[in-house]
Design a protein around this motif. Structure first.
Motif, mmCIF file in Angstrom:
data_model
loop_
_atom_site.group_PDB
_atom_site.id
_atom_site.type_symbol
_atom_site.label_atom_id
_atom_site.label_comp_id
_atom_site.label_asym_id
_atom_site.label_seq_id
_atom_site.Cartn_x
_atom_site.Cartn_y
_atom_site.Cartn_z
ATOM 1 N N CYS A 440 -1.698 3.352 6.843
ATOM 2 C CA CYS A 440 -1.011 2.062 6.850
ATOM 3 C C CYS A 440 -0.330 1.892 8.199
ATOM 4 C CB CYS A 440 0.023 2.034 5.723
ATOM 5 S SG CYS A 440 1.147 0.609 5.833
ATOM 6 N N CYS A 443 3.505 2.418 7.165
ATOM 7 C CA CYS A 443 3.957 3.644 6.482
ATOM 8 C C CYS A 443 3.293 4.900 7.004
ATOM 9 C CB CYS A 443 3.709 3.549 4.980
ATOM 10 S SG CYS A 443 4.160 1.969 4.262
ATOM 11 N N CYS A 482 -1.872 -1.200 1.058
ATOM 12 C CA CYS A 482 -1.088 0.030 1.118
ATOM 13 C C CYS A 482 -0.344 0.217 -0.203
ATOM 14 C CB CYS A 482 -0.088 -0.033 2.265
ATOM 15 S SG CYS A 482 1.112 1.317 2.229
ATOM 16 N N GLN A 484 2.199 1.766 -0.784
ATOM 17 C CA GLN A 484 3.655 1.787 -0.636
ATOM 18 C C GLN A 484 4.235 0.407 -0.332
ATOM 19 O OE1 GLN A 484 5.159 4.933 2.087
ATOM 20 N NE2 GLN A 484 4.296 6.324 0.556
ATOM 21 N N CYS A 485 3.666 -0.279 0.690
ATOM 22 C CA CYS A 485 4.280 -1.539 1.112
ATOM 23 C C CYS A 485 3.414 -2.751 0.784
ATOM 24 C CB CYS A 485 4.596 -1.504 2.604
ATOM 25 S SG CYS A 485 3.110 -1.505 3.627
#
Ligand code: ANZ
Ligand code: ZN
Length: 815
Positions: A440, A443, A482, A484-485
């Motif tokens: 990412c 990240c 991603c 995470q984000c």
């Protein structure tokens, strides 16, 4: 049925095993388990004779252990990812998955036709997402633990096909398809930290002593390559050419430090790079060095070349200045990428010094008198000379003294190095397990969240739209959110080295259908594998990686114990006319043709009888014929035998015959159970059959023959399971012979008939002895002379001669 017709017997017996689920393995805490495993095959299309040998050996051991009463697991599966499927796909324009699954279906039938006793419910294929998802899962756990990292490493790049090539796709430095000169490219790749386990992998080899072949343990030890040595700092003092002020070397011979006359560094060493910026010749030389392959073998044999950098290194004890050379034989990836060169005591340094006119200074010796000129390096350890304050010490003492001297002055420290490198597991291939990682922009590296990360199976590599060649970038959409984000991120497109899948399949067989974890508690019951069987070509990498994975799974709490394979058997090669059977030599035999012609039992018998499993096996068509004739004869002998109940009154000849029956049981049990010399077991059984066929036909001998034939059929059943099942029924048993107990030795039957003899001393009767009827002269004499009363009359006298009158008397003459 008076005729031996293998085809119908074999299919009937196999049907019965199938309906009775004879090989289904069920955990049973009250029963001792035995896990027998032969290395799983790559589904190349058809079984070759090496497979047949491998799997027959395993099957013999498994069936024997079962007859001892153990709870046996013998599974089978497929090492299904890999390059041949990709190549076949390009050639035939079929997706690798289709090709692979078709091959599996065909080969599974071949294995069944051989009568191998597998629990097919536990079958697995490593290209199945239910399998590889757990590999992805483990990889992520290891990533979280810091046992996985990324760094750049060289690959083979085909500039025409625009693809990365595997080593086996580079032929004489050129791409296998394009013929273009292959280039070296540095790309970012994933590594597993196997070096964190190096010490343990090395030390535990001791626990395998006597269980694994010595040759395999030695190869593993050398591959790990532990070296105890000292890292020594040399100052570099040249503000013009470099801003580096120090350089470290690694040596296993610090005792030779006073004989160092130059320092050699790898072409990739930062000092070499800096020196080259002012020196075009050196820059050119470094470029040449980088071109040569990375293969270990090349480094041993290639011409040793070097070039002076013009820099000087300062000897940490004498303060002398030593020339600093770049040398093509110094590896950047080992030790410190630099060597203190001691030409008097290292042959490679010696040759290099002679070639380039560098000084040679002897500092170790056995003798007082040093030779005028060394003809070759003196590589032994010995006593130090010309070494200042260290002169007079032994090499061993000097190792410590010099290490301590350097440590005190902060210019060295003791260090252990391993030859073993971390395991690069990235492959730029399509047909492999996807590496579950995402890059990412915000990240950084993020593991995939939803497993499995599937490999699309309907892809034909090399087709338009999929890119050219067989690189991995063609295989799937690399855009992903991603985890995470949520931003747009990039998926890893490489796949795992296929050694990853074969590193833990043995464990998955314990819990093949578990869909909530990699393994469950059934693994505690079945593991470790009690007997592993496979080719010696896997002595290093596969076995080392499996030992490594076992420890990784242990540290996840998934398995217990340290070693995956308790006992290892490495089977020998199959030869024809003295050379290895191979497609390229055109000297292969197709096991399928033989099975069709003679039946599986004949093929199994020939393979097991032809040589002990660890040795090479010379193929022989007449040997196969011989095996077939033997089975026909066994068949005839059993079907024409008239059953008889056991009796207890036997004459001496019948007792002899019965003794041979039990001696054979004893020998065969030892040959099959302990020594794994199945061939000599079969030879003993053949002898027994001869003796049984020669016996006089009496009601008593018929009883002995019945006992002998039952033992023979039982003992042959692990090797030729179909014919023996049919004969077992002919001998009056209805159950499956594979559930019968292994025959027991009747110790009383082993006793030989004894006779009484009188012993005289100088013609006078002095005692009685009892000896076996067939005892030889020597043993009768010894028994006579040891008789206590005889000893009284011979004590202190000298023995002149002993006369033995067979079956009657012994006369001892003394004076
Ligand atoms: C001086 C010396 C004197 C050495 C002597 C040997 C004999 P093993 O046992 O395999 O660990 N060496 C160190 N790093 C190297 C590298 N990056 N590339 C090539 N050679 C390297 O070997 C350790 C020995 O290999 C070291 O000990 C070093 O040479 C060389 F009489 O140092 B020796
Ligand atoms: Zn992100």
């Amino acid at each position: 049925m008076q005729q031996y017709i293998p085809k119908s017997i074999e299919s009937e017996v196999q049907k019965r095993w199938e309906t009775e689920q004879s090989f289904k393995a069920v955990e049973d805490a009250n029963k001792e388990k035995f896990y027998c495993l032969a290395m799983f095959p790559y589904p190349s299309g058809r079984l070759h004779i090496g497979h047949v040998r491998n799997y027959t050996i395993g099957d013999v051991i498994a069936r024997y252990q079962r007859m001892l009463g153990k709870n046996v697991l013998q599974p089978m599966g497929w090492d299904a990812f890999g390059l041949p499927a990709e190549n076949a796909a390009i050639q035939n324009k079929v997706p690798p998955a289709k090709w692979t699954y078709e091959n599996i279906a065909y080969m599974r039938n071949q294995l069944k036709r051989l009568g191998l006793g597998y629990d097919w419910d536990r079958e697995l294929a490593t290209c199945d997402a239910d399998y590889y998802r757990w590999e992805q899962w483990l990889f992520i756990q290891l990533y979280k633990k810091g046992l996985v990292y990324k760094k750049t490493a060289p690959v083979n790049w085909d500039p025409v096909d625009q693809t990365v090539l595997a080593n086996e796709q580079v032929i004489n430095g050129r791409g296998w398809r394009s013929g273009a000169l292959v280039e070296r490219r540095e790309i970012s790749q994933w590594f597993l930290k196997i070096t964190a386990y190096a010490d343990e992998l090395l030390k535990d080899l001791e626990t395998l002593e006597g269980e694994w072949p010595d040759a395999v343990r030695i190869m593993q030890r050398n591959w790990i390559g532990r070296s105890e040595g000292v890292e020594i700092q040399f100052k570099v003092d040249d503000k013009k050419l470099t801003d580096l002020t120090e350089l470290t070397v690694f040596t296993t011979r610090p005792d030779t430090l006073m004989g160092a006359t130059y320092v050699a560094i790898a072409a990739e060493h930062p000092l070499a790079q800096q020196a080259a910026t002012h020196n075009p010749n050196l820059a050119e030389f470094i470029k040449e060095c980088n071109k040569t392959g990375t293969a270990e073998a090349d480094w041993e044999t290639m011409e040793k070349l070097g070039m002076d950098t013009g820099l000087k290194a300062i000897h940490p004890i004498t303060g002398e200045t030593l020339p600093l050379w770049v040398a093509n034989f110094v590896l950047m990836s080992y030790g410190a990428g630099a060597v203190m060169s001691v030409p008097a005591h290292d042959q490679r340094d010696f040759e290099f010094a002679q070639k380039y006119g560098l000084p040679i200074k002897q500092v170790i010796t056995h003798d007082e008198q040093l030779p005028e000129k060394l003809e070759a390096a003196f590589v032994d350890k010995g006593k130090l000379v010309n070494s200042g304050q260290f002169s007079g010490l032994t090499s061993q003492e000097a190792f410590i003294a010099i290490a301590e001297y350097l440590e005190k002055r902060d210019s060295g420290r003791r260090k252990i190095h391993y030859r073993l490198r971390d395991w690069g597991i990235s492959r730029q291939r399509y047909w492999g397990c996807p590496i579950p990682m995402i890059e990412c922009p915000d990240c950084g590296t993020v593991p995939e969240k939803d497993l499995p990360v599937l490999l699309p199976e309907n892809v034909v590599p090399g087709e338009t739209g999929s890119g050219s060649g067989s690189g991995s970038s063609l295989k799937r959409d690399t855009h992903v959110k991603c985890p995470q984000c949520g931003k747009q991120a990039q998926r890893e497109t490489d796949t795992f080295d296929t050694f990853m899948e074969s590193s833990w399949y043995y464990a998955r067989y314990a819990s093949p259908d578990c869909n909530s974890a990699m393994l469950d508690e059934r693994a505690f019951y079945w593991l470790p594998v009690d007997q592993y069987i496979g080719g010696i070509e896997h002595a290093i990498l596969h076995l080392l990686y499996a030992r490594f994975f076992h420890r990784l799974m242990r540290d996840e709490g998934l398995v217990k114990g340290n070693e995956p394979f308790k006992r290892l058997l490495t089977q020998g090669m199959v030869l024809k006319d003295g050379t290895k059977m191979s497609k390229s030599k055109g000297n292969t035999v197709d096991p399928q043709d033989l099975i069709n012609k003679y039946g599986a039992d004949t093929v199994r018998l020939f393979i097991i009888f032809a040589s002990p499993p660890e040795q090479s096996l010379e193929w022989s068509d007449t040997g196969v014929e011989g095996a077939f004739r033997f089975l026909k004869r066994l068949w005839k002998q059993v079907v024409t035998h008239l059953p008889a109940p056991p009796v207890d009154k036997l004459n001496p000849a019948e007792r002899d015959l019965r003794r041979q029956v039990h001696e054979t049981i004893k020998k065969v049990s030892d040959d099959i159970g302990r020594r794994y010399t199945f061939n000599t077991a079969i030879a003993a059984i053949m002898e027994l059959i001869n003796s049984l066929s020669r016996a006089k036909d009496t009601p008593q001998s018929r009883a002995v023959i019945q006992e002998g034939l039952e033992a023979i059929v039982l003992m042959l059943s692990p090797i030729v399971p179909h014919i023996t099942q049919a004969l077992w029924q002919k001998l009056g048993h209805s159950g499956l012979i594979l559930d019968a107990a292994w025959p027991q030795v009747d110790e009383s039957a082993l006793k030989r008939d004894e006779i009484e003899m009188v012993v005289q001393v100088n013609g006078k009767l002095r005692g009685h002895i009892s000896v076996p009827v067939d005892a030889d002269k020597q043993s009768i004499e010894t028994t006579a002379l040891n008789e206590p009363n005889v000893q009284r009359f011979t004590a202190g006298k000298s023995l002149k001669k002993v006369i033995v009158v067979p079956k009657k008397l012994v006369n001892v003459v003394v004076v």
